[in-house]
Write a protein that holds these residues in place. Structure first.
Motif, mmCIF file in Angstrom:
data_model
loop_
_atom_site.group_PDB
_atom_site.id
_atom_site.type_symbol
_atom_site.label_atom_id
_atom_site.label_comp_id
_atom_site.label_asym_id
_atom_site.label_seq_id
_atom_site.Cartn_x
_atom_site.Cartn_y
_atom_site.Cartn_z
ATOM 1 N N UNK A 178 33.272 48.707 82.624
ATOM 2 C CA UNK A 178 33.972 47.923 81.596
ATOM 3 C C UNK A 178 35.393 47.563 81.973
ATOM 4 N N UNK A 179 36.099 48.553 82.514
ATOM 5 C CA UNK A 179 37.526 48.356 82.757
ATOM 6 C C UNK A 179 37.889 48.965 84.102
ATOM 7 N N UNK A 180 38.617 48.175 84.899
ATOM 8 C CA UNK A 180 38.922 48.636 86.265
ATOM 9 C C UNK A 180 39.836 49.859 86.282
ATOM 10 N N UNK A 181 40.476 50.157 85.163
ATOM 11 C CA UNK A 181 41.370 51.314 85.171
ATOM 12 C C UNK A 181 40.617 52.639 85.108
ATOM 13 N N UNK A 182 39.351 52.595 84.738
ATOM 14 C CA UNK A 182 38.562 53.832 84.689
ATOM 15 C C UNK A 182 37.812 54.030 85.996
ATOM 16 N N UNK A 183 37.743 55.254 86.445
ATOM 17 C CA UNK A 183 36.868 55.570 87.566
ATOM 18 C C UNK A 183 36.407 57.010 87.385
ATOM 19 N N UNK A 184 35.521 57.470 88.241
ATOM 20 C CA UNK A 184 35.025 58.825 88.040
ATOM 21 C C UNK A 184 34.423 59.410 89.295
ATOM 22 N N UNK A 185 34.418 60.728 89.353
ATOM 23 C CA UNK A 185 33.650 61.422 90.375
ATOM 24 C C UNK A 185 32.779 62.435 89.647
ATOM 25 N N UNK A 186 31.716 62.812 90.325
ATOM 26 C CA UNK A 186 30.787 63.725 89.671
ATOM 27 C C UNK A 186 30.534 64.894 90.603
ATOM 28 N N UNK A 187 30.677 66.092 90.076
ATOM 29 C CA UNK A 187 30.405 67.269 90.893
ATOM 30 C C UNK A 187 28.896 67.493 90.952
ATOM 31 N N UNK A 188 28.455 68.066 92.080
ATOM 32 C CA UNK A 188 27.019 68.240 92.274
ATOM 33 C C UNK A 188 26.427 69.246 91.294
ATOM 34 N N UNK A 189 27.274 70.073 90.708
ATOM 35 C CA UNK A 189 26.819 71.012 89.676
ATOM 36 C C UNK A 189 28.043 71.519 88.911
ATOM 37 N N UNK A 190 27.801 72.256 87.857
ATOM 38 C CA UNK A 190 28.916 72.788 87.082
ATOM 39 C C UNK A 190 29.636 73.881 87.882
ATOM 40 N N UNK A 191 30.941 73.696 88.083
ATOM 41 C CA UNK A 191 31.701 74.669 88.858
ATOM 42 C C UNK A 191 32.834 75.278 88.045
ATOM 43 N N UNK A 192 33.000 74.809 86.830
ATOM 44 C CA UNK A 192 34.078 75.351 85.994
ATOM 45 C C UNK A 192 35.302 74.456 86.003
ATOM 46 N N UNK A 193 36.054 74.582 84.927
ATOM 47 C CA UNK A 193 37.194 73.710 84.673
ATOM 48 C C UNK A 193 38.216 73.666 85.823
ATOM 49 N N UNK A 194 38.615 74.843 86.332
ATOM 50 C CA UNK A 194 39.650 74.865 87.373
ATOM 51 C C UNK A 194 39.207 74.110 88.629
ATOM 52 N N UNK A 195 37.955 74.310 89.017
ATOM 53 C CA UNK A 195 37.458 73.616 90.201
ATOM 54 C C UNK A 195 37.357 72.118 89.970
ATOM 55 N N UNK A 196 36.987 71.741 88.735
ATOM 56 C CA UNK A 196 36.893 70.317 88.415
ATOM 57 C C UNK A 196 38.278 69.675 88.521
ATOM 58 N N UNK A 197 39.290 70.361 88.023
ATOM 59 C CA UNK A 197 40.646 69.800 88.085
ATOM 60 C C UNK A 197 41.077 69.652 89.545
ATOM 61 N N UNK A 198 40.815 70.684 90.355
ATOM 62 C CA UNK A 198 41.193 70.597 91.772
ATOM 63 C C UNK A 198 40.468 69.446 92.454
ATOM 64 N N UNK A 199 39.183 69.311 92.166
ATOM 65 C CA UNK A 199 38.412 68.214 92.773
ATOM 66 C C UNK A 199 39.082 66.885 92.443
ATOM 67 N N UNK A 200 39.447 66.700 91.177
ATOM 68 C CA UNK A 200 40.076 65.449 90.752
ATOM 69 C C UNK A 200 41.429 65.250 91.410
ATOM 70 N N UNK A 201 42.236 66.318 91.473
ATOM 71 C CA UNK A 201 43.577 66.180 92.046
ATOM 72 C C UNK A 201 43.493 65.845 93.534
ATOM 73 N N UNK A 202 42.559 66.491 94.230
ATOM 74 C CA UNK A 202 42.436 66.240 95.665
ATOM 75 C C UNK A 202 41.896 64.831 95.936
ATOM 76 N N UNK A 203 41.029 64.370 95.052
ATOM 77 C CA UNK A 203 40.522 63.005 95.182
ATOM 78 C C UNK A 203 41.668 62.021 94.895
ATOM 79 N N UNK A 204 42.458 62.315 93.868
ATOM 80 C CA UNK A 204 43.554 61.427 93.470
ATOM 81 C C UNK A 204 44.612 61.336 94.563
ATOM 82 N N UNK A 205 44.791 62.431 95.278
ATOM 83 C CA UNK A 205 45.790 62.493 96.341
ATOM 84 C C UNK A 205 45.607 61.353 97.341
ATOM 85 N N UNK A 206 44.370 60.890 97.472
ATOM 86 C CA UNK A 206 44.090 59.825 98.430
ATOM 87 C C UNK A 206 44.710 58.487 98.058
#
Ligand code: UDP
Ligand code: MG
Length: 317
Positions: free
Chosen positions: A67-95
């Motif tokens: 719908x909107x180019x400002x949204x994007x997403x990544x999906x973890x292969x399984x539930x890893x818990x909140x802290x890991x999800x945040x790290x995944x996002x931050x490390x992806x964002x770092x790029x």
């Protein structure tokens, strides 16, 4: 003139189909107002990290991205818990970003505080901690346990920001530094103070969840609390050693007492006292072993150097 910084708002989401459609427009409105206000670049993104949800969360993220180019997403292969999800996002964002803000997707962290955080970044701060100004919407139990916990952490020598959870802004260089902290026993709010760089705080009011329900039951909260202590402090091990010493001294006195009474002929048929001592000492030993085992277990997990997250899908960015 310096180009405007690219912001990435990192939002973990686990089984959040109810709340996502409610808060997504609010995040977008906040981002748009920052873009219009000349605070951040229009290249900025709102990135969802689907933490292995089993409901339609990922579908919603894909739809938002379409719908909107400002949204994007990544999906973890399984539930890893909140802290890991945040790290995944931050490390992806770092790029691709200059600044990242992590926030919960349920609207509990006051979304409008982001503008203030970005302003602080422009004033030269690399880390801006969102700090809860009041906990009125929390139950007495949650408030009491959380506040005692922060105090306990401080006693253990761990540096954490009082009443700060995972709502914070971090600059690119902080994220770069964070990427070299490779531990899997994650407690982010303890890591950021370790990374350093100029930091400040922004107060915000913690709201009620806008929809859906919490995924942090007491068991997860306790696990996180325990991780926090063991990942930041070795004082419990020392406390066990100290306690062990005190008990050993007491036991030694007990032995002397027993021998003296025996020598004096007060031969007591001391079944009860013997049993008590045996029980007490073995109890203490078990507790001590447990605490030590906790650290040994953590060391074991760290030595495996397993990845902290695995991304299975991405929307276009
Ligand atoms: N969350 C996650 N993985 C989990 C549990 C929670 O990514 O295994 C996300 C959740 O979607 C939310 C944030 O972490 O965005 C905070 O969770 P929640 O609101 O359930 O916790 P509470 O605010 O009640 O402590
Ligand atoms: Mg919440």
């Amino acid at each position: 003139m310096k180009p405007l910084p690219v912001l990435c708002i990192v939002i973990p989401a686990y089984n959040e189909e109810e709340v996502l459609p409610v808060t997504a427009p609010l995040f977008l409105a906040e981002l748009s107002s920052m873009v219009e206000g000349g605070l951040v670049s229009d290249e900025s993104r709102i990135m969802y990290v689907d933490d292995g949800s089993r409901d339609s969360t990922w579908k919603i993220v894909e739809a938002l991205a379409a719908q909107d180019e400002h949204f994007c997403g990544i999906r973890q292969s399984r539930n890893r818990g909140h802290q890991n999800a945040v790290v995944a996002g931050l490390m992806e964002a770092r790029g691709f970003c200059d600044i990242a803000i992590s926030a919960d997707c349920d609207g509990q962290d006051d979304i409008s505080a982001m503008t203030e955080m970005v302003r602080r970044y422009h004033e030269g701060y690399d880390v801006v901690y969102g700090v809860r100004s009041s906990r009125e919407t929390d139950t007495f139990f949650k408030r009491f346990t959380a506040e005692s916990y922060y105090k306990l952490l401080a006693r253990m020598g761990a540096e954490v920001v009082y009443n700060h959870a995972d709502y914070r802004l971090a600059s690119r260089r902080v994220l770069d530094a964070l990427s070299s902290y490779e531990e899997v026993n994650l407690f982010l709010r303890g890591l950021f103070p370790l990374v350093g760089f100029p930091s400040t705080e922004v107060a915000y009011e913690r709201h009620e969840r806008m929809a859906g329900e919490s995924h942090y039951p007491l068991s997860k909260m306790l696990a996180l609390a325990f991780d926090g202590i063991t990942s930041l402090s070795v004082k419990p091990i020392r406390a066990v050693t100290g306690f062990g010493l005190v008990v050993s001294v007491a036991s030694f006195l007990g032995v002397v007492w027993a021998i003296v009474s025996f020598a004096l002929g007060h031969a007591v048929s001391g079944w009860a006292s013997t049993t008590c001592i045996v029980c007490f000492v073995s109890g203490v030993q078990l507790v001590s072993l447990g605490v030590i085992g906790e650290y040994v277990g953590k060391t074991y997990m760290e030595t495996k150097r397993r990845p902290r997250y695995v991304i299975s899908d991405r929307t276009r960015r």
